[in-house]
Design an enzyme around this catalytic site. Structure first.
Site, PDB file in Angstrom:
ATOM      1  N   HIS A 138       0.882  -1.185   0.000  1.00  0.00           N
ATOM      2  CA  HIS A 138       0.000   0.000   0.000  1.00  0.00           C
ATOM      3  C   HIS A 138       0.917   1.232   0.000  1.00  0.00           C
ATOM      4  CE1 HIS A 138      -3.487   2.397   0.472  1.00  0.00           C
ATOM      5  NE2 HIS A 138      -3.899   2.066   1.678  1.00  0.00           N
TER       6      HIS A 138
ATOM      7  N   HIS B  56      -1.862  -1.530 -10.772  1.00  0.00           N
ATOM      8  CA  HIS B  56      -2.756  -1.051  -9.719  1.00  0.00           C
ATOM      9  C   HIS B  56      -3.986  -1.938  -9.691  1.00  0.00           C
ATOM     10  CE1 HIS B  56      -5.581   1.508  -7.546  1.00  0.00           C
ATOM     11  NE2 HIS B  56      -4.508   2.028  -6.993  1.00  0.00           N
TER      12      HIS B  56
ATOM     13  N   ASP C  36       2.689   5.655  -6.741  1.00  0.00           N
ATOM     14  CA  ASP C  36       3.926   5.460  -5.976  1.00  0.00           C
ATOM     15  C   ASP C  36       5.170   5.468  -6.857  1.00  0.00           C
ATOM     16  OD1 ASP C  36       2.505   4.997  -3.532  1.00  0.00           O
ATOM     17  OD2 ASP C  36       1.950   3.059  -4.357  1.00  0.00           O
TER      18      ASP C  36
HETATM   19  C1  MLT Z   1      -4.267   4.295  -2.835  1.00  0.00           C
HETATM   20  O1  MLT Z   1      -4.113   5.450  -3.211  1.00  0.00           O
HETATM   21  O2  MLT Z   1      -4.868   4.019  -1.795  1.00  0.00           O
HETATM   22  C2  MLT Z   1      -3.634   3.220  -3.648  1.00  0.00           C
HETATM   23  O3  MLT Z   1      -3.646   3.537  -4.993  1.00  0.00           O
HETATM   24  C3  MLT Z   1      -4.134   1.859  -3.348  1.00  0.00           C
HETATM   25  C4  MLT Z   1      -5.569   1.559  -3.683  1.00  0.00           C
HETATM   26  O4  MLT Z   1      -6.332   2.400  -4.086  1.00  0.00           O
HETATM   27  O5  MLT Z   1      -5.960   0.395  -3.512  1.00  0.00           O
END
Ligand code: MLT
Length: 442
Positions: free
Chosen positions: A269, A320, A379
């Protein structure tokens, strides 16, 4: 497949009224981002796809905060040369963009909360041993419980008050937690400056951690943009979902936010931005010609074949769970990374990032023998941007937490106000058996 068009609230949430209006039997939230709607029977002013279970459609990523596209949101803030994060916090907590009077009152309120009591900083952060800043943040948030006379009150006004206070104080907690880590675990003495109540979150972050308190406006603006982009990602992301689960038991705000910080810390995460930085260091070390597609591809293949850097064969920052074709946040940050790299002599590094971004999907498809699209996620470029801003790696994930706490708080209020029932997912144990000897000799 039939097409429909319309507005999704966030990338994976179907507005409730669509279920009724179009007789949607159920919404799907597949882990690969496919399966948007199932069983839509009527077409009107919505666009997209009517899907049967098993259909797969690549989706261009869209992210909306309370109905507003983040691409538009961040453009507005940039054009008017204002800081947008505080406005975003307001939007997420109250559901609408503030008037200028509301915003200036809100900024004042945040400013009043920024500084931590000396006793708190000393006892709860500086003296509390921990070599992990995310752990220290979770513990500081839990400690703040004891400084709140209304800690257990879950009325909306009180949860919002606690939210604004924690949102304001998390950057200060992170700065002191970094000081403590630097001193006890890295042998470095740092001086953390007290926050300035009149400044934005981004400015305060830079001011607190820079020895000479100096930063350029452009640096603060780019950090602000990154905070805006990380502020929320729907209820399905792991940390927001943790907030829902923990809040649904009726517990207090501090416990719920500490749980969310624990979730965000994970390398799959929010912790992924540090993993990207480490992976890129590894690639830079092992690939001698950063312009060579062949050499880069070979090394990336090694990573994916589990021979190299990471045992799971992951390329951190690529792919993602929901976005298949594009993550809008990554697109925006990438352009900022390009600008920053050009002005700071780090264009070679930027080009290496871009090459990896372009090469990985093809390599992945070949290895896994599929045609699944794969995009860079937020990220991938955030750590690179922070490194050009001279932000220490230890603060990458804490900055994600500082950005995401408004989202968590909004989800907590939503859960308490509209949830009502404790979330208790069906769970089937696989009853693993592990020989005790594997522990006994450690
Ligand atoms: C987020 O911003 O929380 C990440 O992209 C992870 C997600 O959305 O599952």
């Amino acid at each position: 497949l039939k097409k429909y068009s319309g507005i999704m609230d966030t990338h994976n949430r179907i507005p409730l009224d669509l279920y009724e209006r179009y007789n949607v039997k159920r919404g799907l939230r597949n882990s690969d981002g496919t399966g948007v709607l199932v069983g839509l029977t009527e077409i009107g002013d919505v666009h997209g796809y009517i899907m049967e279970e098993g259909d797969k459609i690549p989706v261009e990523g869209v992210l909306r905060y309370r109905g507003i596209d983040v691409k538009e949101l961040s453009k507005g803030f940039q054009q008017e040369k204002r800081f947008g994060f505080e406005e975003t916090i307001f939007l997420l907590l109250f559901g609408y963009l503030p008037s200028s009077e509301e915003l200036s009152n809100f900024n004042e309120q945040i400013g009043d909360f920024r500084e931590l009591p000396d006793q708190f900083t000393e006892d709860m952060i500086l003296k509390a041993p921990s070599n992990n800043i995310m752990n220290k943040l979770a513990r500081s948030v839990l400690a703040a419980y004891s400084f709140d006379d209304y800690a257990e009150d879950i009325s909306v006004w009180n949860m919002l008050r606690q939210s604004v206070k924690l949102i304001a104080q998390l950057p200060t907690m992170a700065a002191y937690a970094y000081q403590a880590k630097a001193y006890y675990y890295m042998g470095k003495s740092l001086f953390i400056h007290k926050p300035d109540p009149s400044l934005s979150t981004a400015e305060n972050l830079l001011l607190m951690i820079r020895p000479n308190r100096k930063y350029k406006d452009i640096e603060a603006e780019i950090l602000d943009l990154s905070l805006v982009l990380h502020a929320e990602h729907g209820g399905g992301n792991n940390s927001a979902f943790s907030t829902h689960v923990v809040s649904s038991s009726g517990t207090d705000t501090y416990s719920a936010i500490a749980a969310a910080i624990g979730s965000l810390k994970g390398p799959l995460h929010g912790g992924a931005n540090i993993q990207v930085a480490r992976m890129m260091d590894d690639i830079k070390k092992h690939v001698s010609d950063w312009k060579s597609d062949k050499e880069i591809s070979e090394y990336v293949t090694k990573i994916l074949m589990k021979d190299a850097f990471d045992k799971k064969g992951l390329i951190y920052g690529m792919g993602h769970a929901v976005y298949t074709l594009s993550d809008p946040r990554a697109e925006i940050l990438k352009e900022k990374a390009r600008e920053l790299a050009a002005s700071s002599d780090r264009m070679d590094e930027f080009c290496l990032f871009e090459k990896i971004e372009n090469l990985v999907p093809g390599i992945f498809q070949k290895l896994k023998n599929n045609d699944k699209p794969l995009c860079a996620n937020v990220d991938f470029y955030s750590g690179f941007v922070y490194s050009i801003l001279n932000i220490p790696e230890d603060l990458y994930t804490p900055i994600f937490a500082i950005a995401r706490i408004p989202g968590w708080c909004a989800h907590r209020v939503e859960e308490i106000v509209s949830g009502g029932r404790i979330i208790r997912p069906a769970y089937k144990s696989v009853s693993p058996r592990v020989p005790y000897s594997s522990l006994k000799n450690r």
